[in-house]
Scaffold this motif. Structure first.
Motif, mmCIF file in Angstrom:
data_model
loop_
_atom_site.group_PDB
_atom_site.id
_atom_site.type_symbol
_atom_site.label_atom_id
_atom_site.label_comp_id
_atom_site.label_asym_id
_atom_site.label_seq_id
_atom_site.Cartn_x
_atom_site.Cartn_y
_atom_site.Cartn_z
ATOM 1 N N VAL A 204 0.940 -1.050 -0.023
ATOM 2 C CA VAL A 204 -0.007 0.035 -0.102
ATOM 3 C C VAL A 204 0.853 1.202 -0.058
ATOM 4 O O VAL A 204 1.952 1.265 0.731
ATOM 5 C CB VAL A 204 -0.923 0.038 1.089
ATOM 6 N N ALA A 205 0.610 2.314 -0.884
ATOM 7 C CA ALA A 205 1.233 3.466 -0.820
ATOM 8 C C ALA A 205 0.635 4.549 -0.831
ATOM 9 O O ALA A 205 -0.749 4.810 -0.986
ATOM 10 C CB ALA A 205 2.086 3.469 -2.136
ATOM 11 N N LEU A 206 1.416 5.761 -0.200
ATOM 12 C CA LEU A 206 0.454 7.060 0.031
ATOM 13 C C LEU A 206 1.485 7.877 -1.144
ATOM 14 O O LEU A 206 2.777 8.184 -0.832
ATOM 15 C CB LEU A 206 0.768 7.677 1.304
ATOM 16 N N GLU A 207 0.968 8.254 -2.184
ATOM 17 C CA GLU A 207 1.750 8.872 -3.145
ATOM 18 C C GLU A 207 1.607 10.579 -3.016
ATOM 19 O O GLU A 207 0.374 10.810 -3.449
ATOM 20 C CB GLU A 207 1.688 8.711 -4.641
ATOM 21 N N ALA A 208 2.442 11.186 -2.400
ATOM 22 C CA ALA A 208 2.149 12.625 -2.299
ATOM 23 C C ALA A 208 2.932 13.489 -3.375
ATOM 24 O O ALA A 208 3.856 12.837 -4.247
ATOM 25 C CB ALA A 208 2.829 12.895 -0.931
ATOM 26 N N PRO A 209 2.869 14.672 -3.304
ATOM 27 C CA PRO A 209 3.531 15.565 -4.499
ATOM 28 C C PRO A 209 5.104 15.346 -4.894
ATOM 29 O O PRO A 209 5.454 15.459 -5.680
ATOM 30 C CB PRO A 209 3.011 17.095 -4.281
ATOM 31 N N PHE A 210 5.705 15.072 -3.575
ATOM 32 C CA PHE A 210 7.248 15.254 -3.550
ATOM 33 C C PHE A 210 7.826 13.697 -3.050
ATOM 34 O O PHE A 210 9.015 13.769 -2.860
ATOM 35 C CB PHE A 210 7.729 16.276 -2.760
ATOM 36 N N GLY A 211 6.990 12.742 -3.225
ATOM 37 C CA GLY A 211 7.543 11.217 -2.560
ATOM 38 C C GLY A 211 6.374 10.518 -2.348
ATOM 39 O O GLY A 211 5.316 10.719 -2.323
ATOM 40 N N VAL A 212 7.074 9.164 -2.080
ATOM 41 C CA VAL A 212 5.771 8.160 -1.943
ATOM 42 C C VAL A 212 6.348 7.235 -0.289
ATOM 43 O O VAL A 212 7.592 7.056 -0.283
ATOM 44 C CB VAL A 212 5.916 7.200 -2.879
ATOM 45 N N ALA A 213 5.142 6.991 0.454
ATOM 46 C CA ALA A 213 5.302 6.127 1.586
ATOM 47 C C ALA A 213 4.789 4.917 1.114
ATOM 48 O O ALA A 213 3.642 4.768 0.835
ATOM 49 C CB ALA A 213 4.900 6.772 2.600
#
Length: 232
Positions: A204-213
């Protein structure tokens, strides 16, 4: 996964990074969270390089920067940051054996988009909960700070239902929210900006404007406050 590859990117004795400000910001945040962290550089398509690292609370973080990179090499994050700060194009000593974690593979699919402002509110609410618990205890009982932080990071911040076949409950833990916030992946984004919840395999990922967790372990705990999105 570990190892060194010269199939893509530049020579392994040069970092090959062009996005020095972006890479430096990633490494500076990472080393503030873990001074002994390692970072894995993986050359990607279109002359870009993926930076990968693992945070102390078991979340993988990824940022893609300009530059062909060195292929596939793991080094000390602090030492690489020192090279960038000094304008040194060389690579620190390789630490491929220190990379012990699998990486997600294959194209990820977006199942939901969450407004950046909502994610900031979830992070702020978690910080408020932690402060209150530290000063007032839980149920009138004092609880150790580390136990409080671990419990908070394990709580579910966002719930999404994936619609690919039988409905699947996708849980995003507070650990991932804290990763994108504390790594600066939200930047100054606000308004219509979104963070995408993405899945590939068991990841599962959280894709934010400047990176991904990224995180692989899916938890079944509940969180309050919580954002619930019925569909992706």
């Amino acid at each position: 996964m570990s190892g060194r590859s010269s199939v893509a990117g530049g020579p392994a004795d040069h970092h090959g990074l062009g996005g020095l400000a972006d890479a430096g910001a990633f490494l500076a945040r990472l080393t503030r969270l873990d001074s002994a962290a390692v970072v894995r550089l993986r050359s990607a398509d279109s002359g870009r390089t993926e930076l990968w690292a693992r945070l102390p609370w078991s979340v993988l973080v990824q940022r893609t920067v300009a530059g062909p990179g060195p292929g596939d090499v793991t080094v000390s994050a602090a030492e690489l940051l020192g090279c960038l700060a000094a304008g040194d194009p060389g690579m620190p000593a390789g630490r491929d054996g220190n990379w012990r974690w699998a990486l997600p593979s294959g194209p990820a699919r977006t199942v939901e988009s969450v407004p950046v402002d909502d994610l900031r509110r979830v992070a702020a609410a978690a910080a408020g909960t932690l402060r209150a618990a530290e000063t007032q205890g839980v149920g009138g009982r004092a609880v150790g700070q580390r136990a409080l932080r671990d419990a908070l990071l394990d709580h579910v911040a966002i719930v999404v239902t994936a619609d690919d076949g039988p409905a699947r409950r996708i849980e995003v833990r507070q650990a991932m929210v804290q990763a994108v916030v504390r790594m600066g992946f939200l930047g100054n984004a606000s308004g219509s900006a979104v963070v995408r919840v993405r899945i590939v395999g068991s990841w599962v990922a959280l894709e934010a404007p400047f990176g991904v967790a990224w995180i692989q372990r899916v938890n079944t705990l509940a969180l309050s406050p919580m954002i619930v999105h019925p569909n992706g």
